[in-house]
Design a protein around this motif. Structure first.
Motif, short mmCIF file in Angstrom:
data_model
loop_
_atom_site.label_atom_id
_atom_site.label_comp_id
_atom_site.label_asym_id
_atom_site.label_seq_id
_atom_site.Cartn_x
_atom_site.Cartn_y
_atom_site.Cartn_z
N ASN A 129 -100.46 39.79 -18.45
CA ASN A 129 -100.58 39.00 -19.67
C ASN A 129 -99.22 38.77 -20.33
O ASN A 129 -99.16 38.18 -21.41
N ALA A 130 -98.15 39.23 -19.68
CA ALA A 130 -96.84 39.25 -20.35
C ALA A 130 -96.42 37.87 -20.85
O ALA A 130 -95.73 37.75 -21.85
N TYR A 131 -96.89 36.82 -20.15
CA TYR A 131 -96.47 35.47 -20.55
C TYR A 131 -97.01 35.10 -21.93
O TYR A 131 -96.55 34.14 -22.54
N ASN A 132 -97.99 35.87 -22.42
CA ASN A 132 -98.51 35.61 -23.76
C ASN A 132 -97.42 35.68 -24.83
O ASN A 132 -97.54 35.09 -25.89
N LEU A 133 -96.36 36.45 -24.49
CA LEU A 133 -95.24 36.55 -25.43
C LEU A 133 -94.63 35.19 -25.71
O LEU A 133 -94.03 34.97 -26.75
N LEU A 134 -94.77 34.28 -24.74
CA LEU A 134 -94.12 32.97 -24.86
C LEU A 134 -95.06 31.91 -25.42
O LEU A 134 -94.65 30.79 -25.65
N LEU A 135 -96.32 32.27 -25.62
CA LEU A 135 -97.27 31.28 -26.11
C LEU A 135 -97.31 31.33 -27.64
O LEU A 135 -97.68 32.34 -28.22
N PRO A 136 -96.92 30.24 -28.27
CA PRO A 136 -96.76 30.26 -29.73
C PRO A 136 -98.02 30.72 -30.47
O PRO A 136 -97.92 31.40 -31.49
N TRP A 137 -99.20 30.37 -29.95
CA TRP A 137 -100.41 30.74 -30.69
C TRP A 137 -100.71 32.23 -30.61
O TRP A 137 -101.56 32.73 -31.31
N TYR A 138 -100.05 32.93 -29.72
CA TYR A 138 -100.22 34.38 -29.66
C TYR A 138 -99.14 35.13 -30.44
O TYR A 138 -99.29 36.29 -30.76
N MET A 139 -98.02 34.46 -30.68
CA MET A 139 -96.88 35.17 -31.28
C MET A 139 -97.21 35.67 -32.68
O MET A 139 -97.81 34.96 -33.47
N ARG A 140 -96.79 36.91 -32.96
CA ARG A 140 -96.94 37.43 -34.31
C ARG A 140 -95.57 37.74 -34.85
O ARG A 140 -94.92 38.71 -34.44
N PRO A 141 -95.10 36.92 -35.80
CA PRO A 141 -93.70 37.05 -36.24
C PRO A 141 -93.40 38.40 -36.90
O PRO A 141 -92.25 38.83 -36.89
N SER A 142 -94.40 39.06 -37.44
CA SER A 142 -94.11 40.34 -38.11
C SER A 142 -93.73 41.42 -37.12
O SER A 142 -93.24 42.47 -37.50
N SER A 143 -94.00 41.20 -35.84
CA SER A 143 -93.77 42.25 -34.85
C SER A 143 -92.32 42.30 -34.41
O SER A 143 -91.77 41.32 -33.91
N VAL A 144 -91.70 43.46 -34.60
CA VAL A 144 -90.33 43.64 -34.13
C VAL A 144 -90.30 43.52 -32.62
O VAL A 144 -89.35 43.02 -32.03
N MET A 145 -91.39 43.99 -32.01
CA MET A 145 -91.49 43.92 -30.56
C MET A 145 -91.37 42.49 -30.05
O MET A 145 -90.73 42.23 -29.03
N LEU A 146 -91.99 41.57 -30.77
CA LEU A 146 -91.91 40.16 -30.36
C LEU A 146 -90.46 39.70 -30.39
O LEU A 146 -89.95 39.09 -29.45
N GLU A 147 -89.80 40.02 -31.51
CA GLU A 147 -88.41 39.59 -31.65
C GLU A 147 -87.55 40.19 -30.54
O GLU A 147 -86.77 39.49 -29.90
N VAL A 148 -87.74 41.48 -30.30
CA VAL A 148 -86.94 42.14 -29.26
C VAL A 148 -87.20 41.50 -27.91
O VAL A 148 -86.27 41.15 -27.18
N SER A 149 -88.48 41.29 -27.59
CA SER A 149 -88.77 40.80 -26.24
C SER A 149 -88.25 39.38 -26.05
O SER A 149 -87.67 39.08 -25.01
N LEU A 150 -88.44 38.52 -27.05
CA LEU A 150 -87.93 37.14 -26.90
C LEU A 150 -86.41 37.15 -26.82
O LEU A 150 -85.80 36.46 -26.00
N CYS A 151 -85.78 37.97 -27.70
CA CYS A 151 -84.33 38.06 -27.73
C CYS A 151 -83.79 38.56 -26.40
O CYS A 151 -82.81 38.03 -25.88
N VAL A 152 -84.43 39.60 -25.86
CA VAL A 152 -83.93 40.18 -24.61
C VAL A 152 -84.09 39.17 -23.49
O VAL A 152 -83.18 38.96 -22.69
N MET A 153 -85.25 38.50 -23.45
CA MET A 153 -85.46 37.49 -22.41
C MET A 153 -84.38 36.42 -22.50
O MET A 153 -83.78 36.04 -21.49
N ALA A 154 -84.15 35.95 -23.73
CA ALA A 154 -83.15 34.90 -23.91
C ALA A 154 -81.77 35.41 -23.52
O ALA A 154 -80.99 34.71 -22.88
N TYR A 155 -81.51 36.66 -23.87
CA TYR A 155 -80.17 37.19 -23.61
C TYR A 155 -79.93 37.40 -22.12
O TYR A 155 -78.81 37.21 -21.64
N VAL A 156 -80.99 37.77 -21.40
CA VAL A 156 -80.83 37.91 -19.94
C VAL A 156 -80.41 36.56 -19.36
O VAL A 156 -79.48 36.46 -18.55
#
Lengths: 385, 390, 331
Positions: free
Chosen positions: A116-143
């Motif tokens: 289900n990991a791709y759910n991180l990239l689906l805007p309707w699943y994203m929860r902005p309050s989650s630090v985890m979301l920010e970290v995962s998107l940031c890390v993906m982008a940074y890679v």
């Protein structure tokens, strides 16, 4: 290609150390396969109280901090305009590349519902309050950013000068992102703990966690550059970077001093001074951590010591140990889930982490031998490594 | 007697014909059945099987001990239940095993004649007779609320207890006061042991008690000349040592959370647990589920027939707690297997894992130390850069 | 060039300091706790009524289709037959645990006594698990306030497990395709007009379902009543039509757990022994997510600060790269 100051190291690939690393990696792979076939519990000691173990803390959180070399150097070189450090940039980016890529792979292994990991990239699943979301998107982008930052090495190797030139036109944006993204997620790796207000020992829990994590990540980034440069130049008989490195030292020293001052002042201000002297594991770890931070600070701030290669090496190694321990402490040791839970990694769990680190070192060796990464090799004699 | 089978008694030594005509048969039992009964008593008393023979000997002793049976405030239910016991029957007990010399319900004689006989027995067998009391003893206003022969019951009891070899209180009324002792207790009803301070009274509570608990106690007394092992409330442990809840056939329903909610509902008809209807099984000590009532086989007891236990054997429960009030579940009192609030969990440190961690740590420190030593050397100017740490 | 660089660095440092200043006081940066929905549903758990029958555990397993659990140390004993989870886990959504002390004689007494406690999700008013979930798998119903989990969204990062102050969400570690398991207050049964299985089956009304505000009043009534007085304890649902049962009011601790803890929960615990002894930790009134969200919000409000920083960084990097490229080409 001859114009580039960077050159592949060349030399034999399948050396003895390389084979040992390959074996360790194979063992790790076996347990990774077991994990996917039978579940996390089959391989790890993870439990209801400690749902995160060394795969998250060592492979991901410490792994990416080790990978902060590119980030730290980029700040110095591009933001503070210190061009003299430029020769260290490409190996630093390479270290970051592996630190982050493998950290990301470790996360996939660790994710309980990886499909289900791709759910991180689906805007309707994203929860902005989650630090985890920010970290995962940031890390993906940074890679991605790291691969682009490193891509000139491929392009040079392939002789695609045109593409390289085109890329370099936009490189400034990539570099800016390469500074912004790690700033965000390395601090957020500290912010992730902010929600653990009630479970974390007050010796570690503070609102300053994001800043403390950011500073240590930067310091560890510099330390890994120092360590890498020292080891690689010595191992392969390259010209020493000692002159550049010793100029780097006071910067790291002051970073560390800031960290220590902040850390201590914060504990004192919050009135948790007595907890430093309790007879328990937390206090013990606090002091070990403290010593590991203080020694490199002293070395790096002392003009007499920091010119010595051995002292620099010691400082860098201790600093990396200190930063790693800080992370292990904050995420695992000082974390008290209550209800009688305890955690220590299992052997297979350790073997997976060792396997991932082995892969990282193996790939690093392959890359520096086959791609133009290291600086000023032209006159050097490659040695057995 | 040679041991033929695992009961320790060789029943097959006697042929069916011989046994039926055996002159020593008691209470209408063949000898085989009688021996079986005695072995059964031994088993229900928790005695070794060989004790069955001693009980058989004691029960067929020609010198039957005299028994004086006094009725107080009661319904005679205890006597009635005894009348409905079939192995042995009550007549077998009173004609062959004991000599029931005075019993207000069963006496043939009456009035002054009966009282005189009682007095005679008390004098003649002083220190040898058994006193059984049935019913509560009123004590208020000098005990005038229950009189026999113009004398308050309490005085009869105290008088008879004087020379008794053993005293048995049958039924809840005699054991702890029973229904008349319930609030507001207008007659000051008390248990037998309360009006006989200093005497040992064996209590067989129950409303009515299971007749076999009484019979077994009597036979034990006759056999060993001492009461069976008693609990703190002087109840024989063999009968009152366990909660009804522990042996209840509906227990699995309790554990699974299947409860009858009202009489006649789906759960009630399905035989679900009666706890929610106020069943006192979880706080009542008695062997009802194990031996049942009326000799009609399995399930013949209140809970078995669909009625919640009302805790008749328990002083604090029967007639005191409302029928619908929920029982305190004593069997679940710790240390029954409940996880503790902070029970340690997690795999802990395995020696192998510790070794791996120490090994990796050692390797890193060792490699770093080697590298440093070489660097120190080169820092000093010598040229020994032979490290290999990649 | 140098001037603008200095100006940027200066202003960047200033911005960092400005962002850091409120960090000094944790309370200033917190957002407010979220508030209880007026019709929020919850449970009143009265430890003194609990008889430890574990009917709720069995009923829960049946209602939520989770398997029997045998801890490793008991696995050799009649495998698969004896449900004895030691805590809530991937297989056990609620459990009864016991506090014991000394001789364990007296129910609901801290000294030489024992007390039962039910453990399951407290359905926080301001839940950490919802706040930390990156993919909106954890959700709080805006009307009932029930915290639910959507396994189709869940990526299994287990941040909810790590972040919950009560350790409630649990991942199924022994399954290659494990899920996060947590009490969802039998939402599926409630949709069919039924009660949550544990409240439905509880023989004593120790687990009582109802509207949180009403349950709060009920808890206050019990605490205000005189110990020893007879009291009609409702069963199943507060205000429902089930027969009550009568029992004496025990000696309660004066605290109602779950009103203020971590910003309040939708479960109320009352008990005869101090709540910490029942594994219900003393917790602050502010919700943990009020701090983490406050910090994140300060730093990333509308992504304005990161974008501004990115602009500055790009500007600086542009100059340096151009210079370095020129040098490289000259070389």
């Amino acid at each position: 290609m001859a114009h580039s100051p960077y050159q592949p190291l060349g030399g034999k690939l399948l050396t003895k150390p390389f084979m040992v690393l390959a074996l360790l990696f194979a063992i790790g792979m076996y347990f990774i396969a077991t994990r996917f076939a039978f579940g996390l519990g089959e391989v790890t000691n993870l439990n209801g109280g400690y749902p995160w173990g060394i795969w998250v803390v060592v492979d991901m959180i410490i792994g990416t901090a080790f990978g902060c070399g590119g980030f730290a150097m980029a700040i110095l070189i591009y933001i503070f305009n210190k061009g003299e450090y430029h020769p260290l940039m490409r190996p630093a980016v390479l270290g970051g590349l592996f630190g982050y890529t493998l950290g990301g792979i470790a996360v996939i292994i660790d994710l309980g519902r990886y499909w289900n990991a791709y759910n991180l990239l689906l805007p309707w699943y994203m929860r902005p309050s989650s630090v985890m979301l920010e970290v995962s998107l940031c890390v993906m982008a940074y890679v991605l950013v790291l691969w682009i930052e490193f891509s000139p090495a491929f392009l040079e190797r392939l002789g695609l000068k045109d593409a390289k030139r085109k890329l370099q036109r936009f490189m400034f944006l990539i570099i800016a992102l390469g500074v912004l993204l790690p700033t965000m997620h390395q601090s957020s790796l500290g912010s992730m703990l902010l929600v653990m207000e009630t479970q974390l020992s007050p010796l570690w829990f503070t609102t300053w966690l994001p800043l403390l994590f950011l500073i240590t990540a930067l310091a560890m980034g510099y330390a890994i550059v120092i360590l890498e440069a020292t080891l690689v130049t010595r191992a392969f008989g390259l010209p020493s970077e000692q002159r550049i490195l010793s100029k780097l030292s006071p910067i790291v020293g002051w970073l560390l001093a800031t960290f220590l001052a902040l850390r201590l002042a914060d504990i004192l201000l919050r009135g948790h001074f007595p907890q430093m002297f309790e007879a328990n594991l937390n206090a013990l770890m606090f002091w070990i951590e403290g010593v590991l931070f203080v020694v490199p600070t002293v070395i790096l701030l002392s003009p007499a010591r920091r010119v010595e290669q051995a002292q620099m090496f010691l400082a860098a190694a201790l600093l990396l140990a200190a930063g790693s321990l800080y992370r292990i402490d904050a995420y695992l040791v000082a974390y008290e889930p209550g209800n009688g839970w305890s955690y220590f990694p299992s052997v297979p769990e350790l073997m997976v982490t060792i396997g991932v680190i082995s892969l990282e070192i193996m790939l690093y060796l392959v890359f520096i031998k086959k791609l133009p990464v290291l600086h000023g090799i032209r006159n050097a004699q490659p040695r057995e490594a | 007697m040679e041991a033929g089978d695992d009961t320790g008694i060789d029943f097959d030594k006697f042929s069916e014909q011989e046994l039926d005509g055996y002159e020593g048969s008691v209470g209408g039992l063949t000898r085989r059945d009688f021996l079986k009964f005695c072995a059964g008593v031994a088993a229900s008393l928790g005695l070794p099987l060989g004790a069955g023979m001693r009980i058989a000997e004691a029960a067929s002793d020609k010198l039957r001990p005299p028994v004086i049976w006094l009725h107080g405030q009661e319904c005679t239910g205890c006597t009635e239940t005894l009348l409905r016991s079939y192995h042995p029957t009550l007549e077998a007990l009173i004609l062959d095993t004991i000599s029931l010399d005075y019993h207000e319900t069963l006496c043939v004689g009456a009035g002054k004649q009966a009282e005189a006989h009682k007095r005679k027995i008390m004098e003649e067998f002083h220190g040898k007779y058994v006193l059984v009391t049935e019913g509560g003893t009123p004590t208020k206003d000098g005990g005038i609320y229950c009189k026999v022969g113009g004398k308050p019951h309490v005085e009869h009891v105290q008088e008879a207890a004087e020379g008794a070899a053993a005293i048995i209180a049958i039924g809840s009324c005699a054991s702890w006061g029973g229904i008349q002792s319930a609030d507001p207790n207008p007659t000051g009803a008390k248990a037998t042991h309360e009006v006989l301070p200093g005497k040992t009274v064996v209590n067989i509570p129950g409303c009515p008690p299971n007749p076999y608990n009484f019979l077994s106690t009597v036979l034990y007394l006759l056999t060993f000349n001492k009461p069976p092992e008693l609990d703190q409330q002087n109840r024989p442990k063999f009968a009152y040592g366990r909660l009804i809840h522990e042996n209840c056939e509906r227990r699995p329903h309790f554990d699974a959370g299947r409860f009858a909610l009202e009489f006649g509902d789906h759960g009630h008809r399905q035989g679900f647990c009666l706890y929610k209807l106020g069943c006192k099984g979880p706080e009542t000590y008695a062997n009802c589920p194990s031996i049942g009532f009326g000799d009609v086989g399995f399930g013949a007891w209140p809970i078995g027939t669909g009625h919640p236990c009302f805790g008749c054997t328990m002083e604090e429960t029967g007639f005191r707690k409302p029928l619908h009030a929920l029982a305190e579940v004593k069997t679940f009192s710790p240390p029954t297997a409940f996880p503790a609030v902070d029970a340690p969990k997690g795999e802990g440190v395995s020696p192998a894992a510790a070794a791996v961690v120490a090994g990796v740590g050692g390797l890193v420190v060792g490699a770093a130390a080697t590298a440093m030593r070489n660097m120190k050397a080169s820092d000093r100017g010598s040229d020994s850069s032979e490290t290999n740490d990649a | 060039m140098n001037k603008s660089r200095r100006r940027f660095l200066k202003s960047a440092t200033g911005a960092m300091a400005a962002a850091a200043a409120p960090l000094e006081s944790a309370n200033a940066i917190r957002r407010d706790n979220k508030t209880l929905p007026p019709e929020a549903l919850g449970m009143l758990y009265d430890s003194t009524l609990c008889i430890g029958c574990r009917a709720c555990v069995t009923a829960c397993k049946e209602a939520n289709d989770v398997p029997v659990e045998q801890p490793a140390r008991l696995s050799a004993w009649n495998p698969g037959t004896w449900d004895a989870g030691e805590d809530i886990s991937g297989k056990t959504l609620n459990t009864i645990r016991v506090y014991t002390h000394g001789s364990k004689e007296h129910k609901d007494k801290a000294e030489n006594g024992y007390a039962f406690v039910k453990r399951h999700c407290l359905h926080c008013v301001d839940p950490s698990c919802v706040s930390v979930c990156p993919v909106s798998a954890m959700n709080k119903d805006p009307d009932t306030g029930i915290v639910t989990h959507d396994p189709d969204a869940c990526i299994g990062c287990r941040y909810c497990v790590y972040g919950c102050p009560f350790g409630v969400p649990q991942y199924q570690f022994d399954d290659a395709f494990g899920k996060i398991a947590k009490c969802q207050f039998c939402e599926h049964l409630q949709k069919q007009g039924q009660l949550p299985a544990c409240c439905d089956v509880c023989p004593t009304g120790a687990s009582l379902f109802g509207v949180v505000t009403e349950l709060q009043q009920e808890a206050e009534r019990r605490l205000a009543a005189r110990p020893g007085d007879m009291y009609e304890f409702p069963r199943g649902r507060l205000g429902g039509d089930r027969p009550t049962h009568e029992a004496a009011i025990p000696e309660y601790e004066s605290h109602i757990y779950g009103v203020t803890e971590v910003g309040g929960t939708q479960i109320r615990y009352i008990s005869g022994v101090p709540h910490e002894k029942l594994g219900l930790p003393k917790l602050p009134d502010a919700s943990p997510s009020s701090l983490s969200e406050g910090v994140q919000h300060t730093l990333y409000k509308g992504m304005i600060a990161p974008l501004a920083v990115l602009g500055g960084l790009a500007f600086l990097a542009h100059r340096t790269t151009r210079k370095l490229q020129q040098e490289e080409e000259e070389e």
